[in-house]
Design an enzyme around this catalytic site. Structure first.
Site, mmCIF file in Angstrom:
data_model
loop_
_atom_site.group_PDB
_atom_site.id
_atom_site.type_symbol
_atom_site.label_atom_id
_atom_site.label_comp_id
_atom_site.label_asym_id
_atom_site.label_seq_id
_atom_site.Cartn_x
_atom_site.Cartn_y
_atom_site.Cartn_z
ATOM 1 N N LYS A 1 6.561 -4.655 -4.309
ATOM 2 C CA LYS A 1 8.026 -4.322 -4.124
ATOM 3 C C LYS A 1 8.575 -4.511 -2.669
ATOM 4 O O LYS A 1 9.532 -5.144 -2.502
ATOM 5 C CB LYS A 1 8.284 -2.733 -4.756
ATOM 6 C CG LYS A 1 9.773 -2.271 -4.513
ATOM 7 C CD LYS A 1 10.626 -3.166 -5.614
ATOM 8 C CE LYS A 1 12.111 -2.812 -5.495
ATOM 9 N NZ LYS A 1 12.701 -3.898 -6.245
ATOM 10 N N ASN B 1 -1.701 2.075 5.754
ATOM 11 C CA ASN B 1 -0.979 0.956 5.542
ATOM 12 C C ASN B 1 -0.795 0.256 6.794
ATOM 13 O O ASN B 1 -0.578 0.949 7.708
ATOM 14 C CB ASN B 1 0.320 1.532 4.935
ATOM 15 C CG ASN B 1 0.212 2.329 3.768
ATOM 16 O OD1 ASN B 1 -0.625 2.188 3.155
ATOM 17 N ND2 ASN B 1 1.387 2.878 3.131
ATOM 18 N N GLU C 1 18.859 -17.618 -7.230
ATOM 19 C CA GLU C 1 18.448 -16.319 -7.491
ATOM 20 C C GLU C 1 17.996 -16.174 -9.047
ATOM 21 O O GLU C 1 17.046 -15.462 -9.328
ATOM 22 C CB GLU C 1 19.609 -15.173 -7.106
ATOM 23 C CG GLU C 1 19.317 -13.896 -7.798
ATOM 24 C CD GLU C 1 18.112 -13.291 -7.224
ATOM 25 O OE1 GLU C 1 17.298 -13.661 -6.265
ATOM 26 O OE2 GLU C 1 17.555 -12.134 -7.599
ATOM 27 N N ARG D 1 5.237 -0.220 -6.118
ATOM 28 C CA ARG D 1 5.228 -0.974 -4.830
ATOM 29 C C ARG D 1 4.124 -2.085 -4.977
ATOM 30 O O ARG D 1 4.276 -3.175 -4.097
ATOM 31 C CB ARG D 1 4.732 -0.111 -3.634
ATOM 32 C CG ARG D 1 5.711 1.049 -3.392
ATOM 33 C CD ARG D 1 5.305 2.026 -2.517
ATOM 34 N NE ARG D 1 5.266 1.444 -1.068
ATOM 35 C CZ ARG D 1 6.257 1.214 -0.302
ATOM 36 N NH1 ARG D 1 7.482 1.862 -0.679
ATOM 37 N NH2 ARG D 1 6.281 0.915 1.047
ATOM 38 N N TRP E 1 -3.296 -2.478 -1.264
ATOM 39 C CA TRP E 1 -2.893 -4.072 -1.775
ATOM 40 C C TRP E 1 -3.865 -4.876 -0.720
ATOM 41 O O TRP E 1 -3.641 -4.609 0.556
ATOM 42 C CB TRP E 1 -1.357 -4.220 -1.283
ATOM 43 C CG TRP E 1 -1.079 -5.713 -1.227
ATOM 44 C CD1 TRP E 1 -1.341 -6.409 -0.149
ATOM 45 C CD2 TRP E 1 -0.253 -6.415 -2.301
ATOM 46 N NE1 TRP E 1 -0.641 -7.734 -0.668
ATOM 47 C CE2 TRP E 1 0.042 -7.584 -1.981
ATOM 48 C CE3 TRP E 1 -0.017 -5.965 -3.753
ATOM 49 C CZ2 TRP E 1 0.688 -8.489 -2.837
ATOM 50 C CZ3 TRP E 1 0.738 -6.786 -4.378
ATOM 51 C CH2 TRP E 1 0.835 -8.290 -3.941
ATOM 52 N N HIS F 1 20.651 -37.269 -6.407
ATOM 53 C CA HIS F 1 19.870 -37.693 -5.048
ATOM 54 C C HIS F 1 18.277 -37.383 -5.633
ATOM 55 O O HIS F 1 17.555 -37.547 -4.449
ATOM 56 C CB HIS F 1 20.358 -37.079 -3.943
ATOM 57 C CG HIS F 1 21.794 -37.295 -3.694
ATOM 58 N ND1 HIS F 1 22.119 -38.649 -3.298
ATOM 59 C CD2 HIS F 1 22.819 -36.572 -3.717
ATOM 60 C CE1 HIS F 1 23.481 -38.399 -3.173
ATOM 61 N NE2 HIS F 1 23.827 -37.227 -3.395
ATOM 62 N N CYS G 1 0.624 -1.225 -0.046
ATOM 63 C CA CYS G 1 0.198 0.107 -0.133
ATOM 64 C C CYS G 1 0.722 1.165 -0.163
ATOM 65 O O CYS G 1 1.936 1.285 0.592
ATOM 66 C CB CYS G 1 -0.760 0.077 1.219
ATOM 67 S SG CYS G 1 -1.961 -1.278 1.338
ATOM 68 N N GLU H 1 9.416 -15.050 -11.337
ATOM 69 C CA GLU H 1 8.905 -13.898 -10.899
ATOM 70 C C GLU H 1 8.431 -12.986 -12.178
ATOM 71 O O GLU H 1 7.199 -12.682 -12.182
ATOM 72 C CB GLU H 1 9.822 -12.772 -10.191
ATOM 73 C CG GLU H 1 10.031 -13.286 -8.807
ATOM 74 C CD GLU H 1 11.036 -12.138 -8.151
ATOM 75 O OE1 GLU H 1 10.462 -11.634 -7.267
ATOM 76 O OE2 GLU H 1 12.021 -11.948 -8.695
HETATM 77 O O1 M6R Z 1 13.315 -5.250 0.097
HETATM 78 P P1 M6R Z 1 13.803 -6.762 0.455
HETATM 79 O O2 M6R Z 1 15.154 -6.677 -0.113
HETATM 80 O O3 M6R Z 1 13.734 -6.735 2.099
HETATM 81 O O4 M6R Z 1 12.821 -7.581 -0.114
HETATM 82 C C1 M6R Z 1 12.699 -8.946 -0.020
HETATM 83 C C2 M6R Z 1 11.955 -9.766 -0.918
HETATM 84 O O5 M6R Z 1 10.747 -9.395 -0.838
HETATM 85 C C3 M6R Z 1 12.405 -9.121 -2.546
HETATM 86 O O6 M6R Z 1 13.832 -9.501 -2.620
HETATM 87 C C4 M6R Z 1 11.777 -10.029 -3.505
HETATM 88 O O7 M6R Z 1 12.026 -11.499 -3.452
HETATM 89 C C5 M6R Z 1 11.928 -9.555 -4.873
HETATM 90 N N1 M6R Z 1 10.420 -9.587 -5.489
HETATM 91 C C6 M6R Z 1 13.164 -10.192 -5.753
HETATM 92 O O8 M6R Z 1 13.006 -9.763 -6.889
#
Ligand code: M6R
Length: 604
Positions: A599, A100, A481, A27, A74, A504, A2, A488
């Site tokens: 975000k 929020n 990653e 966000r 949100w 395994h 939010c 994502e």
């Molecule tokens: O702001 P932060 O680094 O604490 O956020 C953590 C995760 O929510 C963030 O890294 C998330 O995995 C992203 N979508 C990665 O691309």
């Protein structure tokens, strides 16, 4: 998640609020709304499910005024629809609130208010707060808000307007960011500086338990108990342009391409050639304390957790301190043993992630020393920790993290070198790592020049329903990653496994329709990694290798420049960011705003 924007001054407020909301779109949200004090002094509200542009389309012609608050929601309590969108009004329509966070005792309060005859118009937890304010008999808006806040449990960043107090907006913070923007005879408020910087770079960030009253030419801060607090404005580091797309088709592409400069920034002013180490000014850990650390535990979520895994390996290799990383979201729920000789490090790009913040608060409560590796200066986690390293990646707008990941890993490289040189890392090794760090910006730029090739590869693999990512030791978090990045934004199912674990179990999945992306650095495990490629090839699996030299068994290899083995993970992830980006683009995905994701995850 939010977002809040508010304004009080002399300008026409609705366009300002809409612009602010647009800057918060990154966000993540599912509905939006705005309330202003109209010319007649009556509050006027417009809300819409969907994007800010849908809200804008609903705003009537004569929607003018000079005071207003707005919100992107949100959904947590109740579906994303017009009714649940903020702002919410009290029963008389005199008080408006945007919120929020999450009110934990909303159900109890709602039941009590309903028993008192209050009719609710939404399913949200937030609506209880506006009714509590509206029903307060206190004389001032500030006192009404304080009275309401005393009854609620949970997290909040709120902004409140009241028809009977048209000269002010009252805001409060507990666990959800609230930033005041100080202009010339005008005041702004937002949950994120991104919404303010095109108007002012002078800001005051509220602490938990703090409130503020904003008037056009003045503001004051105080606690929810009423004691005055001192608020010294600071200057936001970034210009408004840093939040623009700058000629790229997406923020993700812009942010990937900014990495050479971003890495240069995290290194700048920190390298000390004389002692082959680095200076980390905000660490607050003197050499004696650093030497007494017996273990390091790194906590983060998502991409930051992966950066923490790489960081743990770097610290263990260079400083020989046993280190590991764990998702903060798990750690905080398992009643962890908090050991006085362990140094805890919280990693977060936004500095707002609730799970990380809650883990930090639990650790602090138990007396642990917690450092932060954070991008957003002055964010909640940065302020809650005892010291730390800012990663200086600059504003990251795309929901998926790219440059922040890279800079976080580089920051861990600096921390590992610093701790190593305080302990047993030799001058020669210190020099070697420093030389490697210095090479990074140019090597990243060189890799980005290979984008056209990666785009072709992405087009070839974009049809896959599922992909496997493998790596060993230093390469494993890189694989994790890269797999997260792909899923994502492309929504292709992707699994990441240590290459050593293939036989395994996951080897059973290998067949021509399941491509494997393999991280194959020229390190002491090269032959072992090659053996894994053989195993995949023997089962007719397709392989895309990311390696320092062309891999015979792979169908394709993305060749990355060689650096020091300890720093390999920094470079090996970068072509795979471009791979994920071009795969998602070929599939027509909304790259900057992937479905269901926000975000900053500021709620549980
Ligand atoms: O702001 P932060 O680094 O604490 O956020 C953590 C995760 O929510 C963030 O890294 C998330 O995995 C992203 N979508 C990665 O691309």
């Amino acid at each position: 998640m939010c977002g809040i924007v508010g304004y009080i001054g002399k300008r026409d407020v609705a366009p300002l609020l809409l612009e602010g909301l647009q800057r918060l779109e990154y966000r993540g949200y599912d509905s939006a709304g705005v309330v202003i004090t109209g010319k007649s002094g009556v509050l006027k509200t417009v809300k819409a499910k969907g994007r800010v542009r849908e809200l804008e389309a609903r705003i009537p012609k004569r929607f003018t005024g000079t005071t207003g608050i707005a919100h992107t929601r949100w959904a947590t309590h109740g579906a994303p629809n017009d009714e649940n969108a903020h702002p919410h009004l009290d029963a008389d329509g005199k008080v408006a609130l945007v919120h929020n966070g999450i009110i934990d005792n909303a159900d109890d309060l709602r039941a009590k208010l309903i028993a008192d005859g209050v009719e609710f118009t939404s399913e949200t937890d937030s609506e209880v707060v506006v009714h509590l304010i509206g029903r307060s008999q206190a004389d001032t808006l500030e006192a009404k808000v304080q009275e309401a806040l005393r009854r609620i449990e949970g997290t909040y960043g709120i902004a409140v307007m009241h028809q009977d107090f048209p000269d002010r907006i009252v805001v409060a913070r507990n666990g959800s960011p609230v930033v005041l923007g100080i202009g010339d005879k005008e005041m702004f408020v937002a949950s994120d500086v991104a919404a303010l910087v095109s108007h002012t770079r002078q800001v005051v960030t509220l602490d938990d338990g703090e409130m503020a009253t904003l008037k056009a030419d003045d503001f004051r801060t105080y606690t929810t108990e009423g004691s005055t607090t001192s608020a010294t404005p600071t200057t936001v580091e970034w210009e408004a342009e840093s939040y623009d797309m700058g000629g790229h088709d997406t923020y993700m592409h812009k942010e990937i391409s900014e990495q050479p400069d971003a890495v240069d920034r995290v290194l700048r002013g920190r390298i000390d050639d004389r002692f082959s180490t680095v200076h980390l000014g905000g660490l607050n850990l003197d050499p004696r304390e650093a030497r007494s650390v017996r273990r390091i535990k790194i906590l983060g979520c998502g991409t930051s957790y992966h950066a923490g895994q790489i960081g743990a390996q770097m610290i263990e290799e260079l400083a020989r301190i046993p280190s590991d990383a764990e998702p903060a979201s798990e750690f905080r729920y398992r009643n962890p043993v908090v050991d006085p000789d362990t140094l805890y490090i919280a990693v977060s790009q936004s500095g707002e992630t609730y799970d990380v913040l809650a883990a930090v608060q639990e650790l602090k409560r138990k007396g642990a020393r917690v450092l932060g590796v954070v991008n957003v200066v002055g964010s909640a986690i940065a302020r809650e920790t005892d010291g730390g390293v800012y990663v200086h990646a600059g504003p990251e707008v795309c929901v998926v993290s790219t440059k922040c990941f890279t800079n976080t890993v580089v920051a861990f490289g600096l921390l590992a070198l610093h701790l190593g040189r305080i302990r047993d890392l030799s001058v020669a090794d210190g020099k070697r790592i420093i030389a490697g760090l210095r090479k990074l910006p140019a090597q990243i730029a060189e890799m980005l020049e290979g984008e056209a090739e990666i785009e072709k590869l992405a087009a070839e693999y974009a049809g896959a329903k599922s992909m496997m990512f493998i790596g060993r030791v230093r390469g494993y978090p890189v694989a994790r990653e890269a797999s997260l990045k792909l899923k994502e934004i492309s929504y292709i199912h992707a699994e990441a496994y240590p290459a050593s674990e293939l036989k395994h179990g996951p080897l059973a999945l290998i067949e021509p329709a399941l491509p494997t992306v393999a991280i194959v650095p020229d390190d002491e495990l090269l032959e072992k990694n090659r053996a894994a490629l053989e195993e995949i090839k023997a089962r007719s699996g397709r392989i895309l290798a990311v390696a320092h030299q062309v891999q015979e068994k792979a169908d394709h290899t993305i060749v990355v420049p060689k650096n020091e083995v300890e720093l390999d993970p920094i470079l090996m992830g970068i072509p795979l960011q471009l791979f994920a980006y071009h795969t998602a683009k070929a599939m027509g995905r909304d790259i900057d705003k992937p479905r269901n994701l926000a975000k900053s995850v500021t709620v549980e």
